[in-house]
Design a protein around this motif. Structure first.
Motif, mmCIF file in Angstrom:
data_model
loop_
_atom_site.group_PDB
_atom_site.id
_atom_site.type_symbol
_atom_site.label_atom_id
_atom_site.label_comp_id
_atom_site.label_asym_id
_atom_site.label_seq_id
_atom_site.Cartn_x
_atom_site.Cartn_y
_atom_site.Cartn_z
ATOM 1 N N ARG A 108 0.824 -1.217 0.000
ATOM 2 C CA ARG A 108 0.000 0.000 0.000
ATOM 3 C C ARG A 108 0.850 1.256 0.000
ATOM 4 O O ARG A 108 1.953 1.254 0.534
ATOM 5 N N LEU A 109 0.327 2.284 -0.604
ATOM 6 C CA LEU A 109 0.904 3.624 -0.469
ATOM 7 C C LEU A 109 -0.122 4.470 0.286
ATOM 8 O O LEU A 109 -1.335 4.273 0.125
ATOM 9 N N ASP A 110 0.370 5.419 1.079
ATOM 10 C CA ASP A 110 -0.549 6.295 1.808
ATOM 11 C C ASP A 110 -1.378 7.116 0.829
ATOM 12 O O ASP A 110 -0.970 7.335 -0.316
ATOM 13 N N VAL A 139 12.324 2.516 -4.234
ATOM 14 C CA VAL A 139 12.931 3.851 -4.143
ATOM 15 C C VAL A 139 11.832 4.892 -3.934
ATOM 16 O O VAL A 139 10.856 4.935 -4.693
ATOM 17 N N TYR A 140 12.011 5.704 -2.911
ATOM 18 C CA TYR A 140 11.071 6.784 -2.582
ATOM 19 C C TYR A 140 11.778 8.122 -2.702
ATOM 20 O O TYR A 140 12.860 8.302 -2.133
ATOM 21 N N GLU A 141 11.171 9.040 -3.438
ATOM 22 C CA GLU A 141 11.700 10.407 -3.505
ATOM 23 C C GLU A 141 10.946 11.220 -2.465
ATOM 24 O O GLU A 141 9.713 11.304 -2.501
ATOM 25 N N GLN A 193 6.583 3.847 6.829
ATOM 26 C CA GLN A 193 8.006 3.742 7.175
ATOM 27 C C GLN A 193 8.805 5.010 6.861
ATOM 28 O O GLN A 193 9.598 5.470 7.679
ATOM 29 N N VAL A 194 8.602 5.563 5.651
ATOM 30 C CA VAL A 194 9.417 6.740 5.290
ATOM 31 C C VAL A 194 9.081 7.903 6.222
ATOM 32 O O VAL A 194 9.977 8.579 6.749
ATOM 33 N N LYS A 195 7.798 8.120 6.437
ATOM 34 C CA LYS A 195 7.396 9.246 7.287
ATOM 35 C C LYS A 195 7.949 9.076 8.700
ATOM 36 O O LYS A 195 8.427 10.033 9.316
HETATM 37 N N1 URA Z 1 6.369 5.090 3.598
HETATM 38 C C1 URA Z 1 5.407 5.958 4.001
HETATM 39 O O1 URA Z 1 5.535 6.601 5.027
HETATM 40 N N2 URA Z 1 4.315 6.096 3.215
HETATM 41 C C2 URA Z 1 4.123 5.434 2.051
HETATM 42 O O2 URA Z 1 3.097 5.623 1.380
HETATM 43 C C3 URA Z 1 5.130 4.538 1.648
HETATM 44 C C4 URA Z 1 6.248 4.376 2.440
#
Ligand code: URA
Length: 240
Positions: A108-110, A139-141, A193-195
């Motif tokens: 999923r993506l937010d 890979v996340y920008e 995770q990224v947030k």
């Molecule tokens: N990490 C996040 O915080 N949000 C996403 O949608 C994907 C990875």
């Protein structure tokens, strides 16, 4: 395979609805209207045209979607429309072996995240891609609220502790793209995770875009909200 079964397998409705489509003259193959549901057709490379729309036969569906912001990756969205609404009806209704018909998002993506989303009706493929065991790099920008300093970038690569887990999580690569922009390659897919990683180093995500899964990049020809079938080469690339 019989034409009625072909239409059914591709998501054009119940067998009765497929018969009705055929009877209405809506189905063409190679420019010829076909009305006989019992006609036997080879499915390899078969291109149907249904109501004027070309539909290549796919035994299993694998597609990429350029997810726009403002859509949830859920079958039961709470606050935003579902990404599934961006796909044509046959992809949402094609019969599967599981209890849920149609393609499902691979992970999923937010709601506010944009970029590469893969969807499929192949349960084993979804499981393999989503499994943490397979470590498919993504890979996340990331655009951050505050400029990123060297210590923050170093910490993201060395590992940071998230609020619900004592085990640190680290990015595989961190590439600076600008004062407040970074490309992070992750091999896990923890919730937000990224947030949460950016919050752990005292910064904040302003915008998040997934540009790549394994060796497969988001097709630059796809505008936000557009989708396309994955090719055989794409399926090899994604597993890399
Ligand atoms: N990490 C996040 O915080 N949000 C996403 O949608 C994907 C990875």
């Amino acid at each position: 395979m019989k034409l009625q079964q072909i239409l059914f397998s591709q998501g054009f409705g119940t067998r009765r609805q497929c018969d009705a489509l055929l009877a209405s003259g809506a189905v063409q193959v190679a420019g010829e209207v076909l009305r006989d549901g019992n006609a036997e057709l080879a499915t390899d490379g078969l291109m149907l045209t249904v109501n004027g729309v070309p539909w290549p036969f796919h035994e299993r569906a694998y597609v990429m979607l350029h997810k726009p912001a403002g859509y949830e990756c859920s079958q039961q969205p709470k606050h935003w429309p579902a990404v599934y609404e961006l796909l044509p009806a046959p992809l949402r209704t094609r019969p599967t072996k599981s209890s849920v018909n149609g393609v499902q998002a691979v992970g999923r993506l937010d709601q506010d995240t944009t970029g590469l989303l893969i969807l499929s009706d192949d349960g084993q493929f979804i499981h393999r891609m989503a499994s943490p065991k397979h470590h498919v790099p993504k890979v996340y920008e990331v655009t951050t609220k505050h400029a990123l300093d060297g210590a923050q970038i170093a910490a993201l690569c060395a590992g940071v502790v998230l609020n619900d887990d004592p085990q640190p999580v680290a990015a595989l690569h961190c590439e600076r793209l600008g004062a407040a922009r970074i490309a992070l390659t992750l091999t896990e897919g923890k919730y937000h995770q990224v947030k949460r990683m950016l919050a752990a180093v005292g910064n904040r995500v302003d915008a998040l875009h997934r540009s790549r899964i394994g060796g497969l990049a988001l097709d630059p020809a796809l505008a936000p909200g557009e989708w396309r079938w994955l090719t055989a080469d794409d399926l090899v690339a994604i597993a890399r």
